[in-house]
Every structure is written in C-alpha cells, then in structure tokens.
Design a protein around this motif. Structure first.
Motif, PDB file in Angstrom:
ATOM      1  N   ARG A 162      62.793 -80.317  56.006  1.00 38.93           N
ATOM      2  CA  ARG A 162      61.688 -80.128  55.060  1.00 38.93           C
ATOM      3  C   ARG A 162      62.245 -79.695  53.699  1.00 38.93           C
ATOM      4  NH1 ARG A 162      56.460 -78.723  56.042  1.00 38.93           N
ATOM      5  NH2 ARG A 162      56.756 -80.129  57.839  1.00 38.93           N
ATOM      6  N   ASN A 163      61.790 -80.351  52.657  1.00 35.80           N
ATOM      7  CA  ASN A 163      62.124 -79.938  51.294  1.00 35.80           C
ATOM      8  C   ASN A 163      61.061 -78.970  50.789  1.00 35.80           C
ATOM      9  OD1 ASN A 163      64.559 -81.358  50.739  1.00 35.80           O
ATOM     10  ND2 ASN A 163      63.390 -83.250  50.475  1.00 35.80           N
ATOM     11  N   LEU A 164      61.501 -77.887  50.191  1.00 32.82           N
ATOM     12  CA  LEU A 164      60.580 -76.904  49.646  1.00 32.82           C
ATOM     13  C   LEU A 164      60.233 -77.259  48.199  1.00 32.82           C
ATOM     14  CD1 LEU A 164      62.245 -73.644  51.022  1.00 32.82           C
ATOM     15  CD2 LEU A 164      60.490 -75.062  52.091  1.00 32.82           C
ATOM     16  N   THR A 165      59.095 -76.769  47.769  1.00 31.38           N
ATOM     17  CA  THR A 165      58.635 -77.050  46.410  1.00 31.38           C
ATOM     18  C   THR A 165      59.542 -76.356  45.400  1.00 31.38           C
ATOM     19  OG1 THR A 165      56.369 -77.196  47.202  1.00 31.38           O
ATOM     20  CG2 THR A 165      56.679 -76.928  44.844  1.00 31.38           C
ATOM     21  N   THR A 166      59.956 -77.121  44.394  1.00 29.21           N
ATOM     22  CA  THR A 166      60.806 -76.573  43.329  1.00 29.21           C
ATOM     23  C   THR A 166      59.939 -75.941  42.255  1.00 29.21           C
ATOM     24  OG1 THR A 166      62.473 -78.287  43.743  1.00 29.21           O
ATOM     25  CG2 THR A 166      62.594 -77.125  41.641  1.00 29.21           C
ATOM     26  N   HIS A 167      60.275 -74.716  41.885  1.00 31.01           N
ATOM     27  CA  HIS A 167      59.509 -73.977  40.873  1.00 31.01           C
ATOM     28  C   HIS A 167      60.319 -73.873  39.571  1.00 31.01           C
ATOM     29  CE1 HIS A 167      56.411 -72.688  43.714  1.00 31.01           C
ATOM     30  NE2 HIS A 167      57.394 -72.502  44.584  1.00 31.01           N
TER      31      HIS A 167
END
Length: 261
Positions: free
Chosen positions: A97-102
């Motif tokens: 799973r790729n996490l959301t980039t902030h």
C-alpha cells in the motif's frame, strides 16, 4: 529498488513544485543516484503506539511525529513527506500500500529543530508489514535530497471492541435467541416424551339425569284463563287436585296420652 522507486515519485512531486524552469536540472539529478550529504537528521515517533511495537489500527488515523534537526550553516526546506507499506518477504518484497504524500514546505533555520505530524490511515487485513517513511528536502541552492525518516516493522490490527457496543449487544442477543430455540426444540422432541404425563385431577361434569317428570308449573287460581304454550286453564282441573288435603288427627295417639294421665 524500494528507495529508487520512492525517489522517482518524490522527484516528480518536486518537478511540479519548482516548475518548468528547473525541470531539466531535476531530471539530471534523478539520473544520478543521490546520497543525503546534508547534515540533517530525522527521528520518527508514534505517540499513540503501544510499548510492544507500532500498531496501525484499521479505520483510525495513525500519527507519526517526525523531528528534523538542521546542522547545516544554511536553512533547508522540507517539501514532501510520504511513505509505503511493504511485505516482509525477503525474496519477493513488494509494495502492499502506498500512503498519501503530504506537502509541507517547512523551512528549518540553521542549527534549529522542527517537528511535523504525518497522519495516515489503513484499511487492510491484520498482518505484519514494513513501514517506510521518507522526506524530500531542498537546500538554498535548489538541490534536492531524499531523507528516510523511518524503516521498521509494524502491525496492522483491528480496533478493540467493547461489550457495550450496540452491534455486539445485538449479536449476543441474536445468538442467545438462536441457542434458546435449539435447546427448546431438542427438549420438546427428544426429552419431553420420555417423562410421564401428569393426570388431570378434576372430575368431568356429570350429565344431569332426566326423570321424565315435567317441572311443576305455577297454577294461577284466579284470573282469566289464558291459553299459551306455558299456561293452561285451571277450570278444567278438579278441585281436589288443587286444594291441599288437611292433616288428619290420629286417634290412637290421643287415647294413649289420656290413659297415661
């Protein structure tokens, strides 16, 4: 491979940030693998995690507190922070799973420390994975660096349930009702027939015996004769049937009483 993949994603984000004027320079930097030569360190902590390892609770946000320390003589800027979850298979490690980039654009002065929060949430099957967090940092000259802030094993778990949860209470009630129905059916079919049946103690009502004699009807003595289904004419009845006979005196009993006197 994992780091190069995230580096490519980070550099693409930086291209969108710095615009087309420096896009060519960024591409040149991407072709040559970069090493974080900056005197910048990062530490990641999970305030809400338990003592025994980091746990990612499904449906609840996970907060990662990342602290940057800038030991450079010039300020640096934290542009992006992102991450991914990887499988623990060493032979075939892959992204789960790729996490959301902030985006942060946080400038850290020389010799100072700054902390930022990186929040993310998961909805996955409970399992153990490897969490990688990385940040994209740029200096005053526009050079871009990738700094890895966390790389360790985490556990994906389900949220704890309470016995007072309405869904859990309804489930308990449904299971109890099903169990009670099965027990009653088993008792009525397999157990109840083997017990002796209780006899009834009450007596059945006896049928009234019919004597064949009609009920005595009240005979009106005076008044006009009325003919109906329940009355009759008293003039046709003999007088000795209507008049009650008088009691007769017994001579024997009176003579004996006189002789005794």
């Amino acid at each position: 491979m994992a780091r190069l993949g995230f580096l490519s994603l980070a550099l693409l984000s930086v291209q969108a940030l710095i615009g087309g004027g420096l896009a060519a320079d960024v591409v040149e930097k991407e072709e040559a693998p970069q090493t974080p030569n900056l005197a910048v360190t990062a530490q990641t902590a999970f305030p809400a995690s338990e003592f025994f390892g980091v746990k990612l609770v499904n449906g609840l946000p996970t907060q990662a507190l990342i602290t940057f320390a800038n030991d450079e003589p010039n300020p640096v800027t934290v542009n992006f922070i992102g991450g991914s979850l990887w499988s623990l298979d060493e032979e075939d490690s892959r992204i789960v799973r790729n996490l959301t980039t902030h985006r942060y654009s946080l400038e850290i002065p020389a010799g100072e420390q700054e902390s930022v929060n990186f929040n993310f949430a998961t909805e996955m099957h409970p399992q153990d994975l490897r969490l990688e967090l990385a940040s994209v940092i740029s200096d005053v000259d526009g050079n871009v660096y990738t700094l890895y802030t966390y790389n360790s094993t985490v556990s994906v778990v389900e949220p704890e349930t309470s016995i007072f949860d309405p869904q859990i209470l309804f489930l308990y009630f449904f299971l109890l009702a099903c169990f009670s129905g099965v027990v009653y059916f088993f008792y009525s079919v397999w157990i109840a027939p083997y017990f002796p049946q209780k006899r009834r103690t009450g007596k059945a009502p006896e049928a009234k015996k019919s004597t064949g004699v009609p009920k005595k009807e009240e005979v009106p003595v005076e008044g006009p004769a009325v003919t109906s289904a329940t009355t009759y004419n008293a003039d046709w009845i003999p007088a000795h049937h209507i008049t009650r006979p008088e009691a007769r005196k017994v001579k024997g009993s009176s003579s004996r009483s006189k002789s005794r006197a």
